[in-house]
Design a protein around this motif. Structure first.
Motif, short mmCIF file in Angstrom:
data_model
loop_
_atom_site.label_atom_id
_atom_site.label_comp_id
_atom_site.label_asym_id
_atom_site.label_seq_id
_atom_site.Cartn_x
_atom_site.Cartn_y
_atom_site.Cartn_z
N LYS B 46 0.83 -1.21 0.00
CA LYS B 46 0.00 0.00 0.00
C LYS B 46 0.87 1.26 0.00
CE LYS B 46 -1.89 -1.25 3.83
NZ LYS B 46 -1.17 -2.49 4.07
N SER B 47 1.90 1.26 0.87
CA SER B 47 2.77 2.44 0.91
C SER B 47 3.52 2.59 -0.40
CB SER B 47 3.77 2.32 2.06
OG SER B 47 3.08 2.24 3.28
N THR B 48 3.91 1.45 -0.98
CA THR B 48 4.60 1.51 -2.26
C THR B 48 3.70 2.13 -3.33
OG1 THR B 48 5.71 -0.52 -1.60
CG2 THR B 48 5.93 0.13 -3.89
N TYR B 90 3.02 10.92 5.40
CA TYR B 90 3.71 9.64 5.35
C TYR B 90 3.40 8.80 6.57
CZ TYR B 90 6.20 11.63 1.51
OH TYR B 90 6.49 12.19 0.31
N GLN B 91 3.57 7.47 6.36
CA GLN B 91 3.30 6.54 7.45
C GLN B 91 4.14 6.88 8.68
OE1 GLN B 91 3.61 2.49 6.14
NE2 GLN B 91 2.62 1.70 7.95
N SER B 92 5.38 7.35 8.43
CA SER B 92 6.26 7.63 9.57
C SER B 92 6.19 9.09 10.00
CB SER B 92 7.69 7.31 9.17
OG SER B 92 8.07 8.10 8.07
N PHE B 167 -3.08 10.14 2.58
CA PHE B 167 -2.76 9.85 3.98
C PHE B 167 -2.36 8.39 4.11
CE2 PHE B 167 -5.95 13.20 5.75
CZ PHE B 167 -5.06 14.21 5.41
N ASP B 168 -1.18 8.11 4.64
CA ASP B 168 -0.77 6.73 4.87
C ASP B 168 -0.98 6.38 6.33
OD1 ASP B 168 0.25 4.22 4.76
OD2 ASP B 168 2.12 4.77 3.74
N GLU B 169 -2.01 5.60 6.59
CA GLU B 169 -2.39 5.18 7.94
C GLU B 169 -2.45 6.35 8.91
OE1 GLU B 169 -0.62 1.64 9.30
OE2 GLU B 169 -0.67 0.72 7.34
N PRO B 170 -3.36 7.29 8.68
CA PRO B 170 -3.42 8.49 9.52
C PRO B 170 -3.85 8.17 10.95
CG PRO B 170 -5.28 8.44 8.03
CD PRO B 170 -4.38 7.32 7.62
MG LIG Z 1 2.74 1.06 4.73
#
Ligand SMILES: [Mg+2]
Ligand SMILES: Nc1ncnc2c1ncn2[C@@H]1O[C@H](COP(=O)(O)OP(=O)(O)OP(=O)(O)O)[C@@H](O)[C@H]1O
Lengths: 377, 253
Positions: B46-48, B90-92, B167-170
């Motif tokens: 998903k992030s990719t 980003y996720q991070s 949004f990556d895993e907000p």
């Molecule tokens: Mg991810």
């Protein structure tokens, strides 16, 4: 207290094997009998049924699970029937859980042995690639610099000032120490030779010219490579790990302008100043030896130095300083930007930044010296 | 509004790292004003997918269209222009660690708008307030918690009022109340400004509450197995993997 885990094999005639587990089956405290069990099971002629009896088991942890799991694998290869129902309830559940998600076969890293010649070939190709990448990076940095002159480059002045402080003022102590000692050593080594001819006064010439033209710039460059080049690589590498550079890119902000340019400018501005300062410290080092050991007068030493060092020498020294500043900052930033996404990659980036910078400094010194020689200056 | 072309179209899309193919044959569209959920198990890519949609990594094959522009087929200037209208979280978190939260949010504003310093400060305060971080402007990212960093990342992504927000895993790492507030904010933004939202999330509650379109990436088949409104997918899909995902592992009956 509790007995270590032991196992008793009971074979009945219908080729059922019951393993009676006794004592404490904890990691590290299991008797050697487990190995024998694998051996004995493997040597059994016909497929058999394997059961457990854990009524005498006092306690267990992962040690029991590992044993049972290995046993299950052995059974699978021999088509034996593995019946875990005699194990403690919890152990059965954990075993079932571990077997629930099958191992993802294609997720394993493929590790194959490559022949020596292939490794050499790959490395050579890789070398050319990295030279290409280096040139590309230098090109991009130049473009960013041009945009700066057109007033289009975007970076924060405060970043540049902070970098200037950390790579300028804060580097003074170490630069002082190194260049003072280099001047001192040069004077010592020179004095021994020159004393043979009674020409001690020329120590001033030796130290002055060597420091101003070459040594100050090189020593400062190498100190800065270790101190600042490594720091740049680590900073940008950590930003790469945190996806901060990705975040800049998706904002449409060029990392080249925003991160590399201020660092490059800061070092290119501070290096000549540091060189100048290192010159003074080096000559001072020589003077200490000259005055205290060789009985040259303070004024005399000073006059001799001033007479020996030409303006050209100073110019070449300062110019080398600027070049080294650019080399150190570019190699630091380049290694940082191409850093991988882990903590160890940041360490590698810092190391390789220092190596690249030192090699660059030595190579460019050679080039500058040859050119000066041809121009006769 | 109705006959506008899709905002993002993904066609015959393949992604991977080196020789390793992560997902293939992805085909889906995201309409203007959609809240689009990317679902899938951990590690399915998903992030990719987000890094490719936001222009950081080239796809191994296939095309991405923004409106009618072929994203990866055009030059870097065009890509830059398109992506400048998007905000990414980003996720991070990926906050710039050498800057305070306020500076993080104001950097895009300083770069792309002609606002005065006072106006920028107003905008920054507003955005930080929206994510519940009022008063934290002068803190550095290392001085706040992980969930707060996420929220600050959201504030930064929203700084320029973008047309698309990724949004990556907000809501991962947020407490239930903050997660709920975030959902409300996402709906509010979409309704008031028409922002298209592309969201990677595992929070089932959020998926059903806010999602009106989605894609499901199946690790075992290495492709997408469903796309559409998550509520409809739950009601209609006969795919056991998707059903398990949407019901926290219940078997399809
Ligand atoms: Mg991810
Ligand atoms: N830089 C990389 N090089 C090689 N493989 C990678 C790299 N980054 C990710 N992968 C692989 O790609 C796969 C997908 O990673 P990705 O981060 O996109 O997953 P994800 O769906 O976002 O997972 P999560 O929900 O846990 O965030 C992973 O299985 C990983 O093995």
């Amino acid at each position: 207290m509790t007995k270590p885990g032991e196992i008793i094999l009971q074979e009945s005639d219908d080729s059922t094997v019951t393993l009676v587990l006794t004592g404490s089956w904890k990691l590290g405290g299991i008797g050697s009998s487990a190995e024998d069990v694998y051996q004995r099971l493997q040597s059994l002629p016909t497929p058999s049924k394997i059961k457990f009896d854990s009524s005498q088991l006092s306690e267990w942890d992962s040690g029991l699970l590992i044993f049972a799991r290995r046993l299950r694998t052995v059974c699978q290869t021999k088509n034996d029937v593995f019946d875990s129902s005699g194990l403690p309830q919890g152990a059965q559940q954990l075993l079932a859980l571990a077997a629930a998600v099958p191992e993802k076969k294609d997720a394993r890293k493929i590790e194959s042995k490559t022949p020596f010649l292939v490794v050499v070939g790959n490395d050579t190709v890789e070398l050319f690639h990295s030279i290409g990448k280096m040139l590309e990076f230098i090109g991009e940095a130049t473009l960013a610099l041009l945009r700066l002159f057109h007033g289009q480059a975007r970076f924060r002045r405060s970043d540049m000032l902070m970098t200037m402080e950390s790579c300028g003022g804060q580097a003074l102590p170490i630069v002082s120490l190194i260049s003072f000692l280099v001047g001192l050593i040069l004077a010592f080594v020179g004095a021994i030779q020159l004393q043979l001819f009674g020409a001690e006064i020329y120590v001033a010439d030796l130290v002055g010219i060597a420091m101003v033209r070459l040594m100050a710039a090189i020593m400062t460059g190498i100190v800065m490579a270790g101190r600042t080049g490594g720091a740049f690589a680590a900073q940008l590498g950590t930003m790469q790990v945190n996806q901060e550079i990705d975040a800049l890119r998706t904002m449409g902000i060029s990392p080249m302008e925003f991160l590399v340019l201020p660092r490059m400018l800061a070092l290119a501005l501070m290096m000549p100043l540091l060189c100048l300062y290192a010159n003074i410290m080096g000559v001072l080092g020589g003077m200490v030896v000259g005055v205290s050991l060789l009985d040259i007068g303070l004024i005399q030493y000073y006059n001799q130095t001033v007479a020996a060092v030409r303006l050209w020498d100073l110019g070449i020294g300062i110019f080398s300083g600027i070049v080294f500043g650019v080399i150190v900052s570019l190699s630091g930033c380049m290694r940082g930007m191409e850093c991988g996404r882990s903590a160890s990659a940041v360490g590698e980036a810092a190391t390789s930044a220092v190596v690249t910078a030192v090699v660059g400094i030595i190579l460019s010194t050679a080039v500058i010296t040859i050119i000066c020689n041809m121009l006769g200056i | 509004m109705i006959d506008r072309p899709p905002h993002i179209t993904v066609q015959d899309f393949t992604m991977g790292y080196g020789d390793f193919v992560l997902m293939r044959d992805l085909n889906f569209t995201i309409n203007h004003g959609d809240i689009f959920i990317i679902m899938g198990g951990s590690g399915c890519g998903k992030s990719t997918l987000m890094t490719i949609l936001t222009g950081l990594k080239r796809p191994a094959g296939g095309k991405v269209f923004y409106d009618k522009t072929d994203f990866w087929g055009s030059g870097p200037e065009v890509r830059d222009r398109i992506i400048r209208r998007a905000g990414v979280m980003y996720q991070s978190g990926a906050l710039w660690s050498s800057m305070t939260l306020a500076e993080n949010v104001s950097l895009p504003l300083e770069s792309y708008t002609a606002l005065s310093a006072a106006e920028i400060k107003e905008v920054v305060d507003l955005k930080l307030e929206l994510v519940g971080l009022a008063g934290f402007g002068e803190f550095y990212p290392s001085e706040i918690s992980g969930g707060m960093q996420k929220r600050a990342g959201i504030a930064r992504a929203m700084a320029l009022d973008p047309e698309i927000l990724f949004f990556d895993e907000p809501s991962a790492g947020l407490d239930p109340v903050s997660a709920r507030r975030l959902d409300d904010m996402i709906l509010e933004l979409r309704d008031s400004m028409g922002t298209t939202m592309v969201i990677v999330t595992h929070e089932l509650a959020s998926i059903f509450a806010i999602g009106d379109n989605s894609v499901f990436l199946d690790v075992s088949q290495r492709t997408m197995t469903a796309t559409g409104d998550p509520n409809k997918l739950l009601a209609e899909s006969r795919d056991p993997t998707l059903h398990m995902f949407l019901t926290r592992g219940e078997k399809l009956t």
